[in-house]
Design a protein around this motif. Structure first.
Motif, short mmCIF file in Angstrom:
data_model
loop_
_atom_site.label_atom_id
_atom_site.label_comp_id
_atom_site.label_asym_id
_atom_site.label_seq_id
_atom_site.Cartn_x
_atom_site.Cartn_y
_atom_site.Cartn_z
N LEU A 25 0.83 -1.21 0.00
CA LEU A 25 0.00 0.00 0.00
C LEU A 25 0.86 1.26 0.00
N ASN A 26 1.95 1.23 0.74
CA ASN A 26 2.84 2.39 0.81
C ASN A 26 3.68 2.55 -0.45
N ASP A 27 3.81 1.46 -1.22
CA ASP A 27 4.72 1.50 -2.37
C ASP A 27 3.98 1.62 -3.70
N TRP A 28 3.19 0.59 -4.05
CA TRP A 28 2.64 0.55 -5.42
C TRP A 28 1.14 0.21 -5.50
N ALA A 29 0.53 -0.18 -4.38
CA ALA A 29 -0.81 -0.79 -4.46
C ALA A 29 -1.96 0.16 -4.15
N ILE A 30 -1.75 1.47 -4.31
CA ILE A 30 -2.83 2.41 -3.98
C ILE A 30 -4.09 2.16 -4.81
N ASP A 31 -3.93 1.66 -6.04
CA ASP A 31 -5.09 1.38 -6.89
C ASP A 31 -5.96 0.27 -6.31
N PHE A 32 -5.39 -0.52 -5.39
CA PHE A 32 -6.13 -1.62 -4.77
C PHE A 32 -6.61 -1.27 -3.36
N LEU B 183 -1.99 5.66 6.45
CA LEU B 183 -3.11 6.59 6.29
C LEU B 183 -2.64 8.03 6.26
N SER B 184 -1.66 8.38 7.10
CA SER B 184 -1.18 9.77 7.11
C SER B 184 -0.47 10.10 5.80
N SER B 185 0.27 9.13 5.25
CA SER B 185 0.96 9.35 3.98
C SER B 185 -0.05 9.56 2.85
N ILE B 186 -1.08 8.71 2.82
CA ILE B 186 -2.08 8.78 1.74
C ILE B 186 -2.92 10.05 1.86
N MET B 187 -3.42 10.36 3.06
CA MET B 187 -4.33 11.50 3.21
C MET B 187 -3.61 12.84 3.09
N ALA B 188 -2.30 12.85 3.39
CA ALA B 188 -1.56 14.11 3.29
C ALA B 188 -1.00 14.35 1.90
N ASP B 189 -1.07 13.34 1.04
CA ASP B 189 -0.50 13.46 -0.31
C ASP B 189 -1.30 14.46 -1.14
N GLN B 190 -0.63 15.54 -1.54
CA GLN B 190 -1.30 16.60 -2.31
C GLN B 190 -1.76 16.12 -3.68
N ASN B 191 -1.08 15.09 -4.21
CA ASN B 191 -1.38 14.61 -5.57
C ASN B 191 -2.44 13.52 -5.60
N MET B 192 -2.87 13.10 -4.43
CA MET B 192 -3.85 12.01 -4.36
C MET B 192 -5.25 12.55 -4.61
N GLU B 193 -5.93 11.98 -5.61
CA GLU B 193 -7.30 12.40 -5.92
C GLU B 193 -8.25 12.01 -4.79
N ASP B 194 -9.35 12.77 -4.67
CA ASP B 194 -10.36 12.45 -3.65
C ASP B 194 -10.81 11.00 -3.75
N SER B 195 -11.03 10.54 -4.99
CA SER B 195 -11.55 9.18 -5.18
C SER B 195 -10.57 8.11 -4.72
N PRO C 258 -11.10 4.86 1.02
CA PRO C 258 -11.00 3.87 2.11
C PRO C 258 -10.34 4.40 3.38
N ALA C 259 -9.56 5.51 3.28
CA ALA C 259 -8.82 6.00 4.45
C ALA C 259 -9.74 6.41 5.61
N PRO C 260 -10.72 7.29 5.40
CA PRO C 260 -11.61 7.63 6.52
C PRO C 260 -12.41 6.42 7.01
N LYS C 261 -12.66 5.46 6.13
CA LYS C 261 -13.37 4.25 6.56
C LYS C 261 -12.51 3.45 7.55
N ARG D 297 -6.40 15.72 13.43
CA ARG D 297 -5.58 16.70 12.68
C ARG D 297 -5.48 16.28 11.20
N LEU D 298 -5.19 14.98 11.00
CA LEU D 298 -5.05 14.45 9.64
C LEU D 298 -6.36 14.59 8.85
N THR D 299 -7.46 14.23 9.50
CA THR D 299 -8.78 14.27 8.85
C THR D 299 -9.17 15.70 8.49
#
Length: 940
Positions: A601-608, A643-655, A659-662, A684-686
């Motif tokens: 998840l931290n490396d390549w599997a964000i699409d999953f 979760l902090s890496s994914i939610m703080a990523d400026q380039n990550m689309e909303d879609s 799963p992060a808030p879930k 803070r992250l949310t």
């Protein structure tokens, strides 16, 4: 230095090394052109003028054009300059090459490169230079000249494999390729763009008919016993198939339609010398080619079947009757001939034709009434034929028609038992075709007692076959059997999983070892994993079996949860989901997979991420104690890190981050009272992500995450919101979103029952706090919003219940025949289990519904408002929001009567009525819950 010197070596190297050099040049062009390598195009155009360097220039230009083959319009801009500067020179070279008398094979190689450059340049869009009729005509004259010109006889290899790869046949193939692309993509008169429409009209008027004439001339080779490569036949038949729907083209074909159907198409359907050689010498390869979707793209037989289907679909009047009459004639000649003179290969072709047209014949009078008789008279006898390929074809055809209504059930039984017997045939292709057919019979079987007695024997045959071939239809048939028999498969579950695991490893090894078999083996590998999931689902009520199976599956899971398993990651996560959800408990071996999942998840599997959500929830909710107490690895910290890496990523689309808030919700609901130190970091992250979020559905989910922290510990969470200086901002946004409605009057946010419940629990938790935490004005606002939300929730639950009851009544109204007809109708429409949400087709969201997740991403006015939430399984399931609300108000009344009195005095008649209704409903819910518990106790 490399860029300046690499191009000169193209013409100096032998072909094998040139191919390696070409890969290097391709990498340079992809990365460096045009910005870092602006003079590349100049080198190409300069060398196109040089007699000695033409091959090198064309070779490099082909690589350059290919960079833009699949690019969007905006990304293709550099190609326009390439075309502008090179195409006039290309056309000149092309013209001179075509005019060379008795050309050597090197000329074919140059022409082939020009064709490939043209193909890459026009694949998605025709360059504007070619819209000039004179320029386009000059190209087309040359293409047509080469298409109708016979290939040189001299130098043509005698070996079939070398022959199809011979330069002049390659030229024919690429020209057919180009003309098909121009015809299918750019000659459609329905195109809207004015310039494209004019081009389409010009192409249809000036060239489409000429190309058809050339193609029909080439196909004469099939009638006269001449040679035409399979790929060329396939491409020509694609052109003919596309011509069937166009009136002007069909009129040109119609006078020759008998020749096309009976002297070109039908011979291609028949078993031939190549088939026989492969059947005898390499039956495994025969099976692979027969079930390989990649092979279908190149197969003349598949193209012939497609032509027949399209002809009877679009021009059935007359043609269908004529074609069936021809097929019946072959059946009759076969029956009348002595055994040594029977036309076995023609009978094979006739059976293939009947099987190909099954969808049409099942719907068309008078044929649909004759299908059973046809099977009994012309198909069933071939089950015992001494000719192997006819036994195989009989099984396949029977499978195609397994879903028809048999007036004599004995005929259905006979066909099914013949197919089952075929699984023990001496010839491998017969066994595999029998398995393919068996799948249809198992699906169509209304009385499983027909199969039940021979189930062990049947599975034994499967195990033997799966050790011989990697074939996805084997796996899909096995899935169907498991699906139909459900829990009855429990005694075989471990053996099935072991066989499938072994087959999976063979598929992976085959895929790595053989490039040609890679696609087929990969599909079969996916099928093995899906079949394992089907088995795991079928034994869901027998948790002890998962412990037995775990040892078999762990090696696959450990290997395929790394980057090695990217092609099967969804399927592997599905298995992990079942193993962590249905096992009696999550073993330490299964916990060892958590770090692999998080690393991916931290490396390549964000699409999953949506798929990963399900097993992570299982780990936290079903292994809460281990999750909280284990420090090596530290699961809490690894979840936070991801979760902090994914939610703080400026380039990550909303879609992408849905799963992060879930997962934050899962964390606080399951760890209630034990993770206070995480409240502030997650808030803070949310909030940081909430401020950057645009999509309403993600805003809703993020606010639900905050609501969960309030329900987790209202005093602590509210204090942290004040410390962060965002309390007013968050509550204002929340209340605004609660009030927003669509034009239809439905709520725009928090549309699902579950979302409303979470909001109710979060807001209600605040009501119980002292005045120092929640001032009177804020309390009034919270109280009124919660009341409105509870009423909306009550109405939605009632509506869902009403709809479910209505749906159940509708189902009860079906009789067996109607239901069977519906299924058959679905099959006719091509909607089988793989298109639906059956066990064969894992849907992370449908599995997630069991885990309490719902995606609120539909922004239309669909039926989100009334969703099927009764299967939710979360820690808040046992909390009734009405009872929780009333008990909280009663506690407030007892602890601070003055504050309670002040709150009641602020309510007008409307809110008093709402409060009264909620209190009454809470009492009803208490009674209902007590009754449900009593019934449950009595049932045990």
């Amino acid at each position: 230095m490399v860029r300046e010197n690499i191009l000169g070596f193209v013409t100096q190297l032998p072909p094998l090394l040139r191919a390696q050099l070409g890969e290097s040049i391709k990498t340079l062009i992809v990365v460096d052109y045009p910005e870092q390598w602006p003079n590349l195009l100049h080198w190409v155009t300069h060398n196109l003028e040089s007699q000695d360097q033409i091959f090198g220039a064309l070779y490099v230009l082909r690589i350059l054009a290919r960079k833009y083959e699949f690019k969007s319009e905006e990304e293709r801009i550099p190609l326009y300059q390439v075309v502008e500067e090179s195409f006039p020179r290309l056309l000149n070279i092309f013209s001179k090459l075509v005019q060379i008398p008795n050309p050597p094979i090197e000329v074919a190689d140059l022409i082939k490169l020009i064709c490939k450059i043209f193909w890459s340049s026009i694949y998605l869009e025709i360059p504007k230079q070619l819209f000039d009729p004179n320029v386009f005509n000059a190209w087309m004259v040359l293409f047509l000249n080469l298409l109708e010109r016979p290939v040189p006889v001299e130098g043509q290899p005698s070996d079939p494999d070398a022959r199809k790869s011979w330069g002049w046949w390659k030229v024919k193939k690429w020209i057919a390729h180009i003309l098909n692309r121009l015809y299918t993509r750019f000659a459609d008169l329905k195109i809207q763009k004015p310039e494209s429409k004019a081009f389409a009209q010009m192409f249809q008027k000036n060239y489409a008919g000429k190309i058809l004439g050339c193609h029909l001339q080439l196909l004469n080779a099939i009638r006269t016993g001449g040679y035409l490569p399979d790929r060329v036949i396939n491409l020509i038949l694609q052109y003919l198939t596309n011509s069937v729907t166009k009136n002007s083209m069909y009129q040109l074909m119609q006078p020759q339609m008998d020749i096309i159907m009976f002297e070109i198409i039908f011979p291609l359907l028949c078993f031939n010398d190549n088939d026989q050689m492969l059947w005898d010498e390499d039956p495994h390869e025969y099976v692979r080619k027969g079930y390989d979707i990649i092979e279908d793209l190149y197969s003349p037989r598949t193209a012939a079947m497609d032509f027949v289907n399209e002809l009877v679909r679009k021009r059935g009047k007359g043609n269908l009757q004529k074609f069936i009459h021809f097929i019946v004639g072959i059946f009759m000649r076969y029956d009348e001939a002595s055994i040594e003179l029977k036309p076995y290969r023609q009978k094979d072709g006739a059976l293939l034709a009947i099987g190909t047209l099954y969808d049409r014949l099942k719907q068309t009078d008078p044929y649909k009434g004759e299908l059973e008789r046809m099977l009994v008279q012309h198909v069933f006898p071939e089950f015992s034929s001494h000719v192997g390929h006819l036994r195989a074809k009989a099984a396949w055809v029977a499978g195609q028609y397994a879903h028809i209504k048999f007036s004599d059930k004995n005929n259905f039984r006979k066909a099914m038992h013949c197919v089952i017997a075929g699984m023990r045939d001496a010839e491998l292709p017969v066994r595999v075709d029998s398995v393919f057919a068996l799948r249809s019979f198992v699906e169509a079987c209304t009385d499983l007692d027909e199969i039940r007695p021979i189930l062990p024997q049947l599975l034994d045959e499967f195990f033997k076959l799966m050790s011989e071939v990697e074939n996805e239809d084997l796996v899909f048939t096995l899935e169907t059997i498991v699906d139909r028999f459900g829990e009855e498969m429990a005694p075989y579950a471990l053996g099935l999983c072991q066989s499938l695991a072994a087959a999976f490893w063979r598929c992976m090894a085959s895929s790595e070892a053989d490039e040609e078999a890679e696609d087929t083996s990969a599909l079969a590998a996916v099928g093995c994993l899906r079949a394992i999931s089907t088995i795991l689902e079928s034994i869901s009520s027998l948790p002890h079996l998962y412990i037995q199976i775990e040892h078999t599956l762990l090696p696959i899971l450990r290997k395929m949860l790394t980057s090695d398993g990217q092609d099967v990651y969804e399927e592997v996560l599905e298995i992990v989901s079942y193993m962590t959800f249905y096992s009696p408990s999550i073993s330490l071996d299964m916990w060892s997979l958590w770090p692999l999942i998080m690393e991916a998840l931290n490396d390549w599997a964000i699409d999953f991420f949506e798929n990963i959500l399900v097993p992570l929830d299982n780990y936290v909710s079903r292994g809460t104690e281990h999750f909280l107490t284990c420090k090596d690895p530290d699961y809490q910290h690894s979840l936070w890190k991801a979760l902090s890496s994914i939610m703080a990523d400026q380039n990550m689309e909303d879609s992408d981050i849905v799963p992060a808030p879930k997962l934050i919700e899962v964390f606080f609901q399951n760890c209630k009272g034990q993770v206070d130190h995480w409240v502030e970091p997650y808030l803070r992250l949310t909030i940081d992500r909430l401020r950057r979020t645009e999509k309403p559905y993600l805003k809703s989910l993020l606010l639900q995450a905050i609501a969960n922290t309030l329900y987790y510990n209202p005093s602590l969470a509210l204090q942290k919101l004040h410390t962060l200086g965002v309390a007013t901002e968050i509550f204002n946004l929340w209340f605004v979103m609660l009030q927003q409605v669509k034009r239809s009057g439905q709520r725009a946010n928090f549309k699902r029952e579950y979302a409303k419940k979470v909001c109710c629990l979060g807001l209600t938790s605040l009501i119980g706090l002292p005045a120092s935490h929640v001032p009177g004005e804020a309390l009034e606002r919270i109280f009124k919003s919660t009341l409105e939300l509870l009423v909306a929730y009550k109405d939605q639950v009632a509506e869902s219940k009403r709809q479910n009851e209505a749906a159940a009544e509708d189902l009860d109204g079906f009789d067996a025949d109607e239901e069977e007809e519906e299924v058959e109708s679905d099959k006719e429409m091509g909607l089988d289990d793989e298109d639906g949400d059956g066990a064969n087709n894992f849907n992370p969201e449908s599995f997630a519904e069991v885990r309490g997740f719902h995606r609120e991403d539909s922004e239309d006015d669909s039926d989100d408002e009334f969703s099927d939430d009764e299967e939710l399984q979360t820690p808040i399931d046992e909390v009734d929001p009405f009872i929780f609300f009333v008990e909280t108000i009663q506690a407030l009344q007892a602890s601070d009567p003055g504050r309670f009195q002040n709150l009641m005095q602020t309510l007008d008649f409307h809110y008093q009525a709402l409060a009264s209704g909620v209190a009454q409903h809470a009492e009803e819910r208490k009674t209902e819950i007590a009754k449900e518990k009593l019934e449950k106790t009595n049932a045990q």
